[in-house]
Design a protein around this motif. Sequence first.
Motif, PDB file in Angstrom:
ATOM      1  N   ARG A   1       0.934  -1.348  -0.216  1.00 29.81           N
ATOM      2  CA  ARG A   1      -0.005   0.038  -0.029  1.00 29.81           C
ATOM      3  C   ARG A   1       0.981   1.330   0.087  1.00 29.81           C
ATOM      4  O   ARG A   1       0.231   2.482   0.321  1.00 29.81           O
ATOM      5  CB  ARG A   1      -0.992   0.029   1.130  1.00 29.81           C
ATOM      6  CG  ARG A   1      -1.969  -0.996   1.185  1.00 29.81           C
ATOM      7  CD  ARG A   1      -2.753  -1.338   2.454  1.00 29.81           C
ATOM      8  NE  ARG A   1      -2.895  -0.126   3.109  1.00 29.81           N
ATOM      9  CZ  ARG A   1      -3.280  -0.033   4.749  1.00 29.81           C
ATOM     10  NH1 ARG A   1      -3.078  -1.209   5.217  1.00 29.81           N
ATOM     11  NH2 ARG A   1      -3.834   0.914   4.952  1.00 29.81           N
ATOM     12  N   TRP A   2       2.000   1.058  -0.189  1.00 28.97           N
ATOM     13  CA  TRP A   2       3.043   2.431  -0.265  1.00 28.97           C
ATOM     14  C   TRP A   2       2.804   2.994  -1.535  1.00 28.97           C
ATOM     15  O   TRP A   2       2.783   2.717  -2.307  1.00 28.97           O
ATOM     16  CB  TRP A   2       4.434   1.845  -0.475  1.00 28.97           C
ATOM     17  CG  TRP A   2       5.179   1.559   0.898  1.00 28.97           C
ATOM     18  CD1 TRP A   2       4.495   1.266   2.355  1.00 28.97           C
ATOM     19  CD2 TRP A   2       6.745   0.888   1.228  1.00 28.97           C
ATOM     20  NE1 TRP A   2       5.315   0.786   3.100  1.00 28.97           N
ATOM     21  CE2 TRP A   2       6.530   0.634   2.528  1.00 28.97           C
ATOM     22  CE3 TRP A   2       7.563   1.220   0.495  1.00 28.97           C
ATOM     23  CZ2 TRP A   2       7.635   0.300   3.070  1.00 28.97           C
ATOM     24  CZ3 TRP A   2       8.972   0.556   0.917  1.00 28.97           C
ATOM     25  CH2 TRP A   2       8.813   0.267   2.386  1.00 28.97           C
ATOM     26  N   GLN A   3       2.545   4.341  -1.106  1.00 33.08           N
ATOM     27  CA  GLN A   3       2.431   5.562  -2.123  1.00 33.08           C
ATOM     28  C   GLN A   3       3.206   6.331  -2.184  1.00 33.08           C
ATOM     29  O   GLN A   3       4.022   6.614  -3.361  1.00 33.08           O
ATOM     30  CB  GLN A   3       0.961   5.949  -2.079  1.00 33.08           C
ATOM     31  CG  GLN A   3       0.580   6.749  -3.512  1.00 33.08           C
ATOM     32  CD  GLN A   3      -0.770   7.349  -3.428  1.00 33.08           C
ATOM     33  OE1 GLN A   3      -1.280   7.965  -2.443  1.00 33.08           O
ATOM     34  NE2 GLN A   3      -1.499   6.975  -4.398  1.00 33.08           N
ATOM     35  N   TYR A   4       3.452   7.094  -1.123  1.00 30.37           N
ATOM     36  CA  TYR A   4       4.515   8.238  -0.982  1.00 30.37           C
ATOM     37  C   TYR A   4       5.531   7.495   0.097  1.00 30.37           C
ATOM     38  O   TYR A   4       5.004   7.603   1.300  1.00 30.37           O
ATOM     39  CB  TYR A   4       4.049   9.529  -0.745  1.00 30.37           C
ATOM     40  CG  TYR A   4       5.043  10.412  -0.257  1.00 30.37           C
ATOM     41  CD1 TYR A   4       5.283  11.566  -1.282  1.00 30.37           C
ATOM     42  CD2 TYR A   4       5.698  10.584   0.724  1.00 30.37           C
ATOM     43  CE1 TYR A   4       6.224  12.507  -1.083  1.00 30.37           C
ATOM     44  CE2 TYR A   4       6.696  11.768   1.018  1.00 30.37           C
ATOM     45  CZ  TYR A   4       6.799  12.501   0.224  1.00 30.37           C
ATOM     46  OH  TYR A   4       7.629  13.756   0.427  1.00 30.37           O
ATOM     47  N   ILE A   5       6.823   7.354  -0.220  1.00 30.56           N
ATOM     48  CA  ILE A   5       7.792   6.839   0.860  1.00 30.56           C
ATOM     49  C   ILE A   5       8.744   7.740   0.804  1.00 30.56           C
ATOM     50  O   ILE A   5       9.513   7.866  -0.171  1.00 30.56           O
ATOM     51  CB  ILE A   5       8.072   5.595   0.596  1.00 30.56           C
ATOM     52  CG1 ILE A   5       6.815   4.487   0.742  1.00 30.56           C
ATOM     53  CG2 ILE A   5       9.148   4.865   1.626  1.00 30.56           C
ATOM     54  CD1 ILE A   5       6.077   4.505   1.884  1.00 30.56           C
ATOM     55  N   HIS A   6       9.497   8.337   1.999  1.00 30.41           N
ATOM     56  CA  HIS A   6      10.570   8.786   2.184  1.00 30.41           C
ATOM     57  C   HIS A   6      11.381   8.364   3.121  1.00 30.41           C
ATOM     58  O   HIS A   6      10.961   8.129   4.398  1.00 30.41           O
ATOM     59  CB  HIS A   6      10.483  10.304   2.569  1.00 30.41           C
ATOM     60  CG  HIS A   6      11.704  11.237   2.849  1.00 30.41           C
ATOM     61  ND1 HIS A   6      11.618  12.555   3.408  1.00 30.41           N
ATOM     62  CD2 HIS A   6      13.092  10.958   2.371  1.00 30.41           C
ATOM     63  CE1 HIS A   6      12.891  12.901   3.304  1.00 30.41           C
ATOM     64  NE2 HIS A   6      13.677  12.016   3.115  1.00 30.41           N
ATOM     65  N   LEU A   7      12.403   7.665   2.818  1.00 32.56           N
ATOM     66  CA  LEU A   7      13.331   7.018   3.820  1.00 32.56           C
ATOM     67  C   LEU A   7      14.935   7.723   4.116  1.00 32.56           C
ATOM     68  O   LEU A   7      15.356   7.743   2.987  1.00 32.56           O
ATOM     69  CB  LEU A   7      13.785   5.335   3.238  1.00 32.56           C
ATOM     70  CG  LEU A   7      12.400   4.642   2.758  1.00 32.56           C
ATOM     71  CD1 LEU A   7      12.629   3.298   2.282  1.00 32.56           C
ATOM     72  CD2 LEU A   7      11.498   4.581   4.174  1.00 32.56           C
ATOM     73  N   ARG A   8      14.917   8.129   5.297  1.00 34.53           N
ATOM     74  CA  ARG A   8      16.204   8.661   5.163  1.00 34.53           C
ATOM     75  C   ARG A   8      16.744   7.971   6.837  1.00 34.53           C
ATOM     76  O   ARG A   8      16.440   8.191   7.816  1.00 34.53           O
ATOM     77  CB  ARG A   8      16.060  10.392   5.654  1.00 34.53           C
ATOM     78  CG  ARG A   8      17.201  11.187   5.865  1.00 34.53           C
ATOM     79  CD  ARG A   8      16.945  12.422   5.939  1.00 34.53           C
ATOM     80  NE  ARG A   8      18.005  13.214   6.070  1.00 34.53           N
ATOM     81  CZ  ARG A   8      18.547  13.940   6.926  1.00 34.53           C
ATOM     82  NH1 ARG A   8      17.902  13.567   8.297  1.00 34.53           N
ATOM     83  NH2 ARG A   8      19.653  14.767   7.283  1.00 34.53           N
ATOM     84  N   LEU A   9      17.515   6.967   6.252  1.00 31.77           N
ATOM     85  CA  LEU A   9      17.955   6.107   7.270  1.00 31.77           C
ATOM     86  C   LEU A   9      19.556   5.890   7.202  1.00 31.77           C
ATOM     87  O   LEU A   9      20.297   6.159   5.919  1.00 31.77           O
ATOM     88  CB  LEU A   9      17.332   4.705   7.140  1.00 31.77           C
ATOM     89  CG  LEU A   9      15.627   5.085   7.084  1.00 31.77           C
ATOM     90  CD1 LEU A   9      15.339   3.612   6.712  1.00 31.77           C
ATOM     91  CD2 LEU A   9      15.136   5.404   8.452  1.00 31.77           C
ATOM     92  N   ASP A  10      20.077   5.307   8.050  1.00 34.09           N
ATOM     93  CA  ASP A  10      21.636   4.507   7.824  1.00 34.09           C
ATOM     94  C   ASP A  10      21.380   3.618   7.048  1.00 34.09           C
ATOM     95  O   ASP A  10      20.577   2.590   6.929  1.00 34.09           O
ATOM     96  CB  ASP A  10      21.848   4.045   9.235  1.00 34.09           C
ATOM     97  CG  ASP A  10      23.423   3.500   9.224  1.00 34.09           C
ATOM     98  OD1 ASP A  10      23.429   2.181   9.033  1.00 34.09           O
ATOM     99  OD2 ASP A  10      24.360   4.108   9.427  1.00 34.09           O
ATOM    100  N   PHE A  11      22.252   3.326   6.368  1.00 41.16           N
ATOM    101  CA  PHE A  11      22.487   2.300   5.234  1.00 41.16           C
ATOM    102  C   PHE A  11      22.137   0.971   5.829  1.00 41.16           C
ATOM    103  O   PHE A  11      21.118   0.320   5.118  1.00 41.16           O
ATOM    104  CB  PHE A  11      23.700   2.229   4.309  1.00 41.16           C
ATOM    105  CG  PHE A  11      23.665   1.368   3.182  1.00 41.16           C
ATOM    106  CD1 PHE A  11      23.000   1.645   2.167  1.00 41.16           C
ATOM    107  CD2 PHE A  11      24.241  -0.018   3.387  1.00 41.16           C
ATOM    108  CE1 PHE A  11      23.220   0.773   0.890  1.00 41.16           C
ATOM    109  CE2 PHE A  11      24.301  -0.819   2.241  1.00 41.16           C
ATOM    110  CZ  PHE A  11      23.692  -0.320   1.098  1.00 41.16           C
ATOM    111  N   ASP A  12      22.646   0.702   6.891  1.00 43.42           N
ATOM    112  CA  ASP A  12      22.647  -0.607   7.565  1.00 43.42           C
ATOM    113  C   ASP A  12      21.221  -1.169   8.001  1.00 43.42           C
ATOM    114  O   ASP A  12      20.768  -2.256   8.073  1.00 43.42           O
ATOM    115  CB  ASP A  12      23.572  -0.909   8.541  1.00 43.42           C
ATOM    116  CG  ASP A  12      24.910  -1.165   8.158  1.00 43.42           C
ATOM    117  OD1 ASP A  12      25.245  -1.541   6.946  1.00 43.42           O
ATOM    118  OD2 ASP A  12      25.852  -0.574   8.841  1.00 43.42           O
ATOM    119  N   ALA A  13      20.294  -0.023   8.008  1.00 43.13           N
ATOM    120  CA  ALA A  13      18.952  -0.191   8.454  1.00 43.13           C
ATOM    121  C   ALA A  13      18.056  -0.880   7.234  1.00 43.13           C
ATOM    122  O   ALA A  13      16.924  -1.123   7.549  1.00 43.13           O
ATOM    123  CB  ALA A  13      18.689   1.116   9.075  1.00 43.13           C
TER     124      ALA A  13
END
Length: 405
Positions: free
Chosen positions: A113-125
Motif C-alpha cells: 500500500r506504499w504510495q509516498y515513501i521517504h526513507l532517510r536512514l542509515d544504510f545498514d537499516a
Amino acid sequence: MANISSIPIELTQRIMIETLAASLAPGDAPLPLPEKFPLLFTQISTAWRNISLNTPQLWAAIKMDKDTKHVPAQVIVQWASRAETLPLTIVLDEWRQQRGAQLLSASMQFCGRWQYIHLRLDFDAFTALVAHNGSFPLLQNLMLSMTSRLDLRAFPDLSVETASPIWQQLTTLQMEVHDELEGLAALQRCINLQELHLALIVHRQTLPSMAPILLPALRFLDNMGMTILPFVTAPNLVHLGLWGPGFGPASEMEQLLHDLRELVTRSSCTITRLMFRFPPSVTTVQLQTLLEIMPSVVDLHIVVHFAKLQEISTVLRNNDVLPRLRILRLMYGPRQEASDSSFQPLVDLLQLRRQDAEGRVTLEEFYMNKDPQGHPDEPSVVPATVQAELLALGNQGLRVELDLV
C-alpha cells in the motif's frame, strides 16, 4: 445551541480531515504525538475518539523522526491498520541503525500500500528492504537518503538489473547516487517520471559516454552534484534547477552551457522556471549566454552574492534577455555584507523591467530572502534604506516581498 455531539458524523469526519490537512506543511506527514493531530482528536470526547479511530483518511500518513524517538515502532502498524485499504504515506527520518531498522521493518508489512515513501536512514537499516522480494504496486513517490554510498544493485526490487515495475510507476524520485552508471541506468526505466531530484556525487572529472535517456513525462528537474544534462532528453521539461559543481571554473561553466544548449535543442522543451546558484567565477558574458539559451523563462530564481548584483542587473537590463520574465527571486547566503550602493543597480533594474519600451508591464513580482540554511537569528544585511526603497516599488505596481528576518 447545538453541542458538539449533535454534529452529524460525516460533518465531524470532514472537520477532522480538513483540520489535519491544515496543520501540516506541504508534503509533510503527521507525527504520532498526543499533542498533535490526529491523536489530539481522540482526547476531545468519547464520541470524537470513536469517530476519529474509524476515519481511515486520518491514519493514511505517518512521520517518525527525532521528535518521536520514544514512540514504539508498532505505532506504524496501528496507523496503517486504521487506514484500512488506503494508500500510505510514510516518512522515516532516523539515523540510528537499530531504531531505523525497527521502523522500516514495521513499515514493510504494508509495502503493498506504499504510495509516498521517504526513507532517510542509515544504510545498514535497509536490511528489511534488501531482503524483500515482493512488489510495490502503488508506489509513486520515492525519496531515498542514506548516510553512506547508495548502490541500487543491493535492492532486489529497486535494482535496475531486474524488470521490477517500481521504476515504471514512479512519478517522483529523489535520490543521491554515488555510482553514476547505476544511477543513470535507473532513469532508463522511469518512463512516467514527472519530478526528479538527483544528486550525482562522483569524484571523477568526466562521466561515461552514453546515449541520452528519454524521459517523456519529466517536467521538474533539480540537478545537484555532477551535471546529468548530457544524459537526459525531456520534451516536457518546464522547471530546471542547477546546483552542482558545474558552476565552478570558467572552463566548467563553458561545458555546462554547451550541455544545457544541447539539452534544450534535442528536447525542444520550453523551460519557464530556472533556479541556479550564481558563484563568483561566472562572468557576465556567461550569465547572459545561460539566460539566452532559455528565452521562455518566466520565473527566475538565483542564489547570489551581493557582489554579483551589478552583473545580474547589467544582463537583465536588456529586455531582449528573458523577454517573458515576470518573476525575479533573489536569495543570499548568511554573513554577506553590502553597502547601499551595492543595491542601486538592482533598484534601477526593477524600475526598468516593470515595463517595456511600449509601456507594457513585464516584471510583475520581486522576492528577496535569506538562504534558509543560514542561522535564523542572523540579522538581515540589507540596509534599511534599501529595504524601504525596494518596498516603495510596490506602490508603483510591482509586487515586492522581502523575507529578511
